[in-house]
Design a protein around this motif. Structure first.
Motif, PDB file in Angstrom:
ATOM      1  N   LEU A 116       9.066   5.016  -0.639  1.00  0.00           N
ATOM      2  CA  LEU A 116       8.377   6.248  -0.531  1.00  0.00           C
ATOM      3  C   LEU A 116       6.943   6.430  -1.432  1.00  0.00           C
ATOM      4  O   LEU A 116       5.647   6.589  -1.059  1.00  0.00           O
ATOM      5  N   MET A 117       6.810   5.414  -2.546  1.00  0.00           N
ATOM      6  CA  MET A 117       5.954   5.376  -3.143  1.00  0.00           C
ATOM      7  C   MET A 117       4.715   4.482  -2.428  1.00  0.00           C
ATOM      8  O   MET A 117       3.406   4.360  -2.425  1.00  0.00           O
ATOM      9  N   ARG A 118       4.915   3.501  -1.755  1.00  0.00           N
ATOM     10  CA  ARG A 118       4.355   2.433  -0.904  1.00  0.00           C
ATOM     11  C   ARG A 118       3.817   3.264   0.123  1.00  0.00           C
ATOM     12  O   ARG A 118       2.656   3.004   0.580  1.00  0.00           O
ATOM     13  N   ARG A 119       4.660   4.206   0.948  1.00  0.00           N
ATOM     14  CA  ARG A 119       3.984   5.095   1.844  1.00  0.00           C
ATOM     15  C   ARG A 119       2.870   5.965   1.336  1.00  0.00           C
ATOM     16  O   ARG A 119       1.833   6.259   1.909  1.00  0.00           O
ATOM     17  N   CYS A 120       3.030   6.558   0.344  1.00  0.00           N
ATOM     18  CA  CYS A 120       1.947   7.356  -0.373  1.00  0.00           C
ATOM     19  C   CYS A 120       0.892   6.584  -0.638  1.00  0.00           C
ATOM     20  O   CYS A 120      -0.141   7.114  -0.459  1.00  0.00           O
ATOM     21  N   VAL A 121       0.878   5.415  -1.342  1.00  0.00           N
ATOM     22  CA  VAL A 121      -0.330   4.617  -1.435  1.00  0.00           C
ATOM     23  C   VAL A 121      -0.946   4.282  -0.259  1.00  0.00           C
ATOM     24  O   VAL A 121      -2.179   4.270  -0.150  1.00  0.00           O
ATOM     25  N   VAL A 122      -0.107   3.873   0.946  1.00  0.00           N
ATOM     26  CA  VAL A 122      -0.937   3.793   2.162  1.00  0.00           C
ATOM     27  C   VAL A 122      -1.712   4.824   2.460  1.00  0.00           C
ATOM     28  O   VAL A 122      -2.703   4.903   3.106  1.00  0.00           O
ATOM     29  N   PHE A 123      -0.777   6.180   2.608  1.00  0.00           N
ATOM     30  CA  PHE A 123      -1.687   7.554   3.020  1.00  0.00           C
ATOM     31  C   PHE A 123      -2.687   7.802   2.215  1.00  0.00           C
ATOM     32  O   PHE A 123      -3.815   8.073   2.753  1.00  0.00           O
ATOM     33  N   LEU A 124      -2.702   7.779   1.019  1.00  0.00           N
ATOM     34  CA  LEU A 124      -3.810   7.908   0.163  1.00  0.00           C
ATOM     35  C   LEU A 124      -4.952   7.165   0.423  1.00  0.00           C
ATOM     36  O   LEU A 124      -6.008   7.487   0.196  1.00  0.00           O
ATOM     37  N   SER A 125      -4.723   5.888   0.572  1.00  0.00           N
ATOM     38  CA  SER A 125      -5.673   4.816   0.914  1.00  0.00           C
ATOM     39  C   SER A 125      -6.558   5.089   2.083  1.00  0.00           C
ATOM     40  O   SER A 125      -7.616   5.210   2.320  1.00  0.00           O
ATOM     41  N   LEU A 126      -5.536   5.431   3.015  1.00  0.00           N
ATOM     42  CA  LEU A 126      -6.254   5.850   4.440  1.00  0.00           C
ATOM     43  C   LEU A 126      -6.892   7.174   4.177  1.00  0.00           C
ATOM     44  O   LEU A 126      -8.177   7.266   4.822  1.00  0.00           O
TER      45      LEU A 126
END
Length: 162
Positions: free
Chosen positions: A60-70
């Motif tokens: 979940l944290m990795r997906r949040c980081v990817v989403f926020l990065s994009l």
């Protein structure tokens, strides 16, 4: 109805060429030998059920980081394109404020993800968490730099008043 032929096979090999029949025999022989080279490599390095072995919090944290990065990349690109397309100053200031806000959130999420991946390095003892750790550190540094840049440009755009 039974599709079996007289010899007990389910397929009619009379329409196939000799090369095609030989290929089928080679495939059957490889299946009997065990795992092929590609399957061994896949089994060792590219786990097929990798998502099941990664902890849920980490995913979940990795997906949040990817989403926020994009999201940050999109906002920053909108700001850069808006400068050339002559957006209004108020729109550019809004884009800079949103970029700053999302960058702060990204830096917090990246820092906490780095801590979680550091813990997973010792609990899971897998090499991929080391790569994730360094990726999160790089993302954190980029997010902090983007916070200072966007906030600085936003302050300068309002003008310096004495």
């Amino acid at each position: 109805m039974n599709d079996d032929k007289e010899d007990g096979s389910r397929f009619d090999f009379s329409l196939m060429s000799a090369a095609e029949v030989d290929t089928l025999e080679i495939d059957e022989a490889e299946d009997m030998d065990g795992l092929g080279v590609l399957e061994e490599f896949t089994g060792k390095f590219l786990e097929s059920n990798m998502q099941e072995r990664i902890p849920m919090l980490f995913r979940l944290m990795r997906r949040c980081v990817v989403f926020l990065s994009l999201l940050v990349a999109g906002l920053f690109m909108m700001f850069a394109i808006g400068n050339f397309q002559m957006f209004l100053d108020s729109d550019l200031n809004l884009l800079l404020f949103m970029t700053t806000s999302v960058s702060i959130l990204l830096s917090l999420m990246s820092a906490s993800s780095a801590v979680v991946s550091f813990v997973c390095i010792f609990l899971e003892k897998r090499l991929r968490y080391v790569f994730f750790f360094f990726g999160f550190i790089v993302t954190f540094c980029v997010a902090v730099a983007l916070v200072f840049f966007s906030r600085g440009v936003n302050i300068l755009s309002f003008g310096i008043t004495v």
